[in-house]
Design a protein around this motif. Sequence first.
Motif, short mmCIF file in Angstrom:
data_model
loop_
_atom_site.label_atom_id
_atom_site.label_comp_id
_atom_site.label_asym_id
_atom_site.label_seq_id
_atom_site.Cartn_x
_atom_site.Cartn_y
_atom_site.Cartn_z
N GLN A 1 0.83 -1.21 0.00
CA GLN A 1 0.00 0.00 0.00
C GLN A 1 0.86 1.26 0.00
OE1 GLN A 1 -2.38 -0.71 3.47
NE2 GLN A 1 -4.04 -1.67 2.33
N HIS A 2 2.06 1.16 0.57
CA HIS A 2 2.92 2.33 0.69
C HIS A 2 3.99 2.37 -0.41
CE1 HIS A 2 0.88 2.55 4.51
NE2 HIS A 2 1.32 3.78 4.62
N GLY A 3 3.88 1.45 -1.37
CA GLY A 3 4.77 1.50 -2.52
C GLY A 3 6.23 1.59 -2.13
N SER A 4 6.95 2.50 -2.76
CA SER A 4 8.38 2.64 -2.50
C SER A 4 8.65 3.72 -1.45
CB SER A 4 9.12 2.96 -3.80
OG SER A 4 9.00 1.87 -4.70
N ARG A 5 7.84 3.72 -0.37
CA ARG A 5 8.05 4.65 0.73
C ARG A 5 8.53 3.88 1.96
NH1 ARG A 5 2.42 7.55 1.11
NH2 ARG A 5 1.74 5.61 0.15
N VAL A 6 9.33 4.53 2.77
CA VAL A 6 9.84 3.90 3.99
C VAL A 6 8.76 3.93 5.07
CG1 VAL A 6 11.60 3.99 5.78
CG2 VAL A 6 12.19 4.60 3.44
N VAL A 7 8.54 2.79 5.72
CA VAL A 7 7.62 2.71 6.85
C VAL A 7 8.37 2.16 8.05
CG1 VAL A 7 5.55 2.46 5.44
CG2 VAL A 7 6.78 0.42 6.17
N SER A 8 8.07 2.69 9.23
CA SER A 8 8.77 2.27 10.44
C SER A 8 8.13 1.02 11.03
CB SER A 8 8.74 3.39 11.48
OG SER A 8 7.41 3.58 11.96
N LYS A 9 8.84 0.39 11.95
CA LYS A 9 8.28 -0.76 12.66
C LYS A 9 7.02 -0.37 13.41
CE LYS A 9 12.71 -3.11 13.35
NZ LYS A 9 13.71 -3.56 14.35
N GLN A 10 7.04 0.81 14.05
CA GLN A 10 5.87 1.24 14.82
C GLN A 10 4.68 1.50 13.92
OE1 GLN A 10 5.75 1.23 18.26
NE2 GLN A 10 3.57 1.35 17.77
N GLN A 11 4.90 2.05 12.73
CA GLN A 11 3.80 2.24 11.79
C GLN A 11 3.18 0.90 11.40
OE1 GLN A 11 6.11 4.68 8.95
NE2 GLN A 11 4.41 6.10 8.97
N ILE A 12 4.01 -0.10 11.20
CA ILE A 12 3.50 -1.43 10.85
C ILE A 12 2.68 -1.99 12.00
CG2 ILE A 12 4.16 -3.81 10.34
CD1 ILE A 12 6.58 -2.68 8.83
N ILE A 13 3.19 -1.86 13.23
CA ILE A 13 2.46 -2.36 14.40
C ILE A 13 1.11 -1.67 14.51
CG2 ILE A 13 2.42 -2.40 16.93
CD1 ILE A 13 5.49 -2.78 16.82
N ASP A 14 1.09 -0.33 14.40
CA ASP A 14 -0.16 0.44 14.52
C ASP A 14 -1.17 0.06 13.45
OD1 ASP A 14 0.93 1.78 16.67
OD2 ASP A 14 1.48 3.56 15.52
N ARG B 1 13.68 -3.75 1.52
CA ARG B 1 14.94 -3.19 1.99
C ARG B 1 14.82 -2.71 3.44
NH1 ARG B 1 17.14 1.43 -1.60
NH2 ARG B 1 18.84 1.20 -0.08
N THR B 2 15.85 -2.99 4.22
CA THR B 2 15.95 -2.44 5.57
C THR B 2 16.69 -1.11 5.49
OG1 THR B 2 16.01 -4.64 6.58
CG2 THR B 2 16.84 -2.80 7.91
N ILE B 3 16.04 -0.04 5.90
CA ILE B 3 16.65 1.29 5.93
C ILE B 3 17.05 1.54 7.38
CG2 ILE B 3 16.41 3.70 5.30
CD1 ILE B 3 16.00 1.72 2.98
N ARG B 4 18.32 1.38 7.68
CA ARG B 4 18.79 1.40 9.06
C ARG B 4 18.36 2.67 9.80
NH1 ARG B 4 19.64 -3.84 9.81
NH2 ARG B 4 21.03 -4.70 8.22
N GLY B 5 17.74 2.46 10.94
CA GLY B 5 17.30 3.57 11.77
C GLY B 5 15.95 4.14 11.39
N PHE B 6 15.37 3.67 10.26
CA PHE B 6 14.09 4.22 9.79
C PHE B 6 13.01 3.16 9.65
CE2 PHE B 6 17.26 7.30 8.46
CZ PHE B 6 16.67 8.51 8.86
N GLY B 7 13.34 2.02 9.03
CA GLY B 7 12.31 1.00 8.83
C GLY B 7 12.54 0.19 7.59
N TYR B 8 11.46 0.00 6.81
CA TYR B 8 11.52 -0.88 5.64
C TYR B 8 10.90 -0.19 4.42
CZ TYR B 8 12.26 -4.28 9.35
OH TYR B 8 12.74 -4.94 10.45
N MET B 9 11.33 -0.64 3.26
CA MET B 9 10.79 -0.12 2.01
C MET B 9 10.68 -1.27 1.01
SD MET B 9 12.17 3.00 -0.39
CE MET B 9 13.71 2.19 -0.82
#
Length: 227
Positions: free
Chosen positions: A163-176, A209-217
């Motif tokens: 749903q978020h395409g090629s945007r970085v999402v954090s672990k907390q955003q995924i949990i929420d 991709r794991t974006i260190r310190g930010f989340g996943y993309m």
Amino acid sequence: MHVILVEDDAVLADGLVRVLGGHGMRVELLQNGSEADALLQRPGPVDVLVLDIGLPGLDGFEVVRRLRARGSQLPVLLLTARDAVEDRVRGLELGADDYLVKPFATPELVARVRALARRNAPKPSVLQMGELVLDVGAKRARVRDKVIDLSVREWAVLEYLLQHGSRVVSKQQIIDAILPWGEDVTPNAVEVYISRVRQKTADAGISIRTIRGFGYMLEPQGPESHG
């Protein structure tokens, strides 16, 4: 995102308008239940109603009751100073979607408003990237003609990433986004779900991709992509 906030405590209302506005939301403030009921009968796009229970004019319970009686599915978040279980149950039974008991942390308010808006937003019936196709209605994932077996949480993680395409999402955003309120899931658990999804979509032409310190993309896999 258009949010209607109905709160008669001027100090609290001013703070909430600034907080929600600071997160990119357009906030329309009302301080009276009767005014809110009248506004909600007018046409126009609204994403979430944040509604105090103890209001002058009509109280929050009656505003919700009238809203649902008109057939509106507008997401409603109740704010209440009443911690009694029967008050919370009454609000939910009248048609509210969620509630917060005062005092509350403003980051939680922002997260809940966003979650309600996501639930109500129109969703595509099919999500696709690379060779991966998610049929949202049928809850079926395929890589070309092969069906992928996903657990409920693996599916939710993959759907959120798509749903978020090629945007970085954090672990907390995924949990929420994927879990009901009050369920205890750690960021480490998200790492486990991401790892499993990676394994199951290894030949789908995509890369998480794991974006260190930010989340996943999530992105289409190319010669320079890496997980």
